[in-house]
Scaffold this motif. Structure first.
Motif, PDB file in Angstrom:
ATOM      1  N   GLY A 107      18.718 -86.904 -24.218  1.00 14.40           N
ATOM      2  CA  GLY A 107      20.160 -86.720 -24.123  1.00 14.40           C
ATOM      3  C   GLY A 107      20.544 -85.308 -23.711  1.00 14.40           C
ATOM      4  N   GLU A 108      19.809 -84.758 -22.749  1.00 12.31           N
ATOM      5  CA  GLU A 108      20.103 -83.420 -22.253  1.00 12.31           C
ATOM      6  C   GLU A 108      20.161 -83.446 -20.733  1.00 12.31           C
ATOM      7  OE1 GLU A 108      17.906 -80.163 -23.914  1.00 12.31           O
ATOM      8  OE2 GLU A 108      17.422 -81.277 -25.741  1.00 12.31           O
ATOM      9  N   ILE A 113      15.260 -76.996 -19.753  1.00 11.26           N
ATOM     10  CA  ILE A 113      13.956 -76.336 -19.916  1.00 11.26           C
ATOM     11  C   ILE A 113      13.457 -76.643 -21.319  1.00 11.26           C
ATOM     12  CG2 ILE A 113      12.659 -74.171 -19.728  1.00 11.26           C
ATOM     13  CD1 ILE A 113      14.904 -73.046 -18.030  1.00 11.26           C
ATOM     14  N   THR A 114      12.955 -77.856 -21.482  1.00  8.70           N
ATOM     15  CA  THR A 114      12.508 -78.295 -22.797  1.00  8.70           C
ATOM     16  C   THR A 114      11.402 -79.319 -22.661  1.00  8.70           C
ATOM     17  OG1 THR A 114      13.248 -79.222 -24.920  1.00  8.70           O
ATOM     18  CG2 THR A 114      14.237 -80.128 -22.934  1.00  8.70           C
ATOM     19  N   ASP A 256      21.887 -88.190 -18.222  1.00  9.63           N
ATOM     20  CA  ASP A 256      22.292 -88.494 -19.590  1.00  9.63           C
ATOM     21  C   ASP A 256      23.484 -89.456 -19.640  1.00  9.63           C
ATOM     22  OD1 ASP A 256      23.723 -86.353 -18.555  1.00  9.63           O
ATOM     23  OD2 ASP A 256      24.022 -85.377 -20.477  1.00  9.63           O
ATOM     24  N   TYR A 257      23.643 -90.235 -18.567  1.00  6.06           N
ATOM     25  CA  TYR A 257      24.538 -91.390 -18.554  1.00  6.06           C
ATOM     26  C   TYR A 257      23.718 -92.680 -18.668  1.00  6.06           C
ATOM     27  CZ  TYR A 257      28.330 -94.477 -16.909  1.00  6.06           C
ATOM     28  OH  TYR A 257      29.288 -95.465 -16.792  1.00  6.06           O
ATOM     29  N   ALA A 258      22.393 -92.539 -18.857  1.00  9.12           N
ATOM     30  CA  ALA A 258      21.495 -93.690 -18.781  1.00  9.12           C
ATOM     31  C   ALA A 258      21.846 -94.776 -19.801  1.00  9.12           C
ATOM     32  CB  ALA A 258      20.046 -93.247 -18.969  1.00  9.12           C
ATOM     33  N   GLY A 259      22.184 -94.390 -21.020  1.00  7.95           N
ATOM     34  CA  GLY A 259      22.528 -95.387 -22.026  1.00  7.95           C
ATOM     35  C   GLY A 259      23.796 -96.133 -21.687  1.00  7.95           C
ATOM     36  N   GLU A 260      24.797 -95.397 -21.225  1.00 10.87           N
ATOM     37  CA  GLU A 260      26.064 -96.015 -20.824  1.00 10.87           C
ATOM     38  C   GLU A 260      25.848 -96.963 -19.645  1.00 10.87           C
ATOM     39  OE1 GLU A 260      30.426 -96.074 -21.342  1.00 10.87           O
ATOM     40  OE2 GLU A 260      28.835 -95.159 -22.535  1.00 10.87           O
TER      41      GLU A 260
END
Length: 332
Positions: A107-108, A113-114, A256-260
C-alpha cells in the motif's frame, strides 16, 4: 505480419459489432474529461498531448476493434513490468524468482524505497524495486544480448517489431536517481547482482519501448490466449507461466489502486505512467487503453473510467455470477 494477416485484421477492424459501438460510445463519453495531469517527473513524458485517448480490443481469434488514438505511440513504462516478470520466470523458474521478488501487494507508492523487512525482497514485481530485480534476472551473455532478447519478447507479444524511444530512455537514465537508490539497496541485501548499471539500463530501456493501445490489446490477447499471439501464432510465454503473470497483475498491477480495481473492475491489468493500461479477460480478449492524464496514484483517469463502465456493462468481474456476465467474444 504477412499480407494475408494484415488484410484479415483490416477486414475485422471495419466490421460492425455491438462491442465496437459500445467502445465508440464510451470513448465519446469520457474523451472530454480533463481531470488529471500528464506525468512530468520524467521530462520527456511531459510533452505528451493530454487529449490523446485510444481504446483497443483484440480477441483470442485475432479480431480487433480500435477507437480514437489507437495508433498513437507512447512509451510502455510500468506496463512492461508484468511481461518482464514472465520472462524472468521462464529464464529461472518460479522458485528462484520468488527467492528474489515477492508477490505481496503493497500500500505504498510504486517508487517506494522499501523492502520486505523479513526477507529483504522487493514486495512484488509490479513496483519499481521488483521490476528492477526482474530485469536483473534476464539472461544474456552480455548486455546487448539481454536487450535483444527483451525486444524480441515484446515484439512477439505485439506481433510486430518494437523499438526503444532513445530520447525517453536517456531522459529516464539522466533523472533515475531514485531507481539507483532502490537498486543499491537491493544490491546491499543480495537481491540483485553486481551488474547493477547494466540492469538499470535494461530497466530504463524496457520502460522506454514504444507501443500503441492496439499493441497493448494484442499483448493482453496473447496472455488471454495462453501465451500465443492470436494473429501471428507465435508463442510469447510458456502456457504454464501465464497464470503467474495474470495473478500478480490482478493483485498488484494498478499501483496502490490495485485493491479498488480488483473490487470494481475485477480483471488482471497493469498500468503505466505513460498513460497505458493493459488488461486481460482470460480465454476471451485483451484490452488496451491510452490516455496520458493521470490521477494521484499514477493511473490513467480516462482509462479507469472506461474500464469501470465496460466491466459494469458486460459483467467482466472475475467473480461475477455467470448469469450476469456477457461474453465479449459474442459481441464482436
Amino acid at each position: 505480419m504477412n499480407d494475408h494477416l494484415d488484410a484479415l485484421l483490416k477486414k475485422m477492424k471495419s466490421a460492425a459489432s455491438p462491442l465496437r459501438d459500445m467502445l465508440k460510445q464510451l470513448h465519446a463519453e469520457f474523451k472530454d474529461n480533463h481531470d488529471g495531469t500528464v506525468a512530468s517527473y520524467i521530462p520527456e513524458l511531459a510533452k505528451a498531448n493530454p487529449d490523446w485517448f485510444g481504446i483497443s480490443l483484440v480477441s483470442i481469434d485475432g479480431q480487433a476493434v480500435d477507437v480514437g488514438d489507437s495508433n498513437q505511440q507512447f512509451t510502455i513504462q510500468s506496463v512492461s513490468k508484468a511481461f518482464m516478470f514472465g520472462m524472468a520466470i521462464e529464464d529461472h523458474g518460479r522458485d528462484h524468482v520468488l527467492s528474489k521478488i515477492g508477490v505481496q501487494p503493497i500500500g505504498e507508492a510504486f517508487n517506494s524505497i522499501t523492502l520486505d523487512e523479513a526477507t529483504n525482497r522487493p514486495f512484488n514485481p509490479m513496483i519499481n524495486a521488483g521490476a528492477i530485480a526482474a530485469a536483473d534476472l534476464i539472461h544474456g551473455k552480455d548486455f546487448p544480448e539481454r536487450v535483444a532478447r527483451m525486444l524480441k519478447m515484446f515484439s512477439t507479444y505485439c506481433g510486430r517489431q518494437v523499438y526503444v524511444d532513445n530520447t525517453v530512455y536517456h531522459s529516464e537514465k539522466k533523472t533515475g536517481h531514485r531507481n539507483r537508490a532502490i537498486a543499491n539497496l537491493m544490491l546491499n541485501f543480495g537481491m540483485i547482482s553486481e551488474q547493477l548499471d547494466d540492469t538499470l539500463d535494461l530497466y530504463f530501456q524496457q520502460c522506454s519501448i514504444l507501443v500503441t493501445s492496439h499493441d497493448l490489446a494484442m499483448m493482453g490477447a496473447t496472455l488471454a490466449n495462453g501465451g500465443v499471439n492470436p494473429v501471428t501464432g507465435e508463442r510469447a510465454i510458456s502456457a504454464e507461466y501465464v497464470k503467474d503473470v495474470l495473478a500478480v497483475m490482478h493483485t498488484c498491477g494498478m499501483y496502490d489502486y490495485a485493491g479498488e480495481w480488483a473490487f470494481r473492475v475485477g480483471i488482471p491489468a497493469k498500468s503505466g505512467v505513460g498513460g497505458g493500461i493493459v488488461s486481460v479477460v482470460p480465454g476471451e480478449v485483451g484490452i488496451g487503453t491510452f490516455s496520458p492524464r493521470l490521477d494521484a496514484k499514477g493511473n490513467s483517469v480516462r482509462g479507469i473510467q472506461f474500464y469501470k463502465a465496460l466491466a459494469e456493462k458486460y459483467g467482466l468481474h472475475a467473480f461475477e455470477a455467470k448469469s450476469e456476465r456477457t461474453s465479449l467474444l459474442s459481441q464482436l
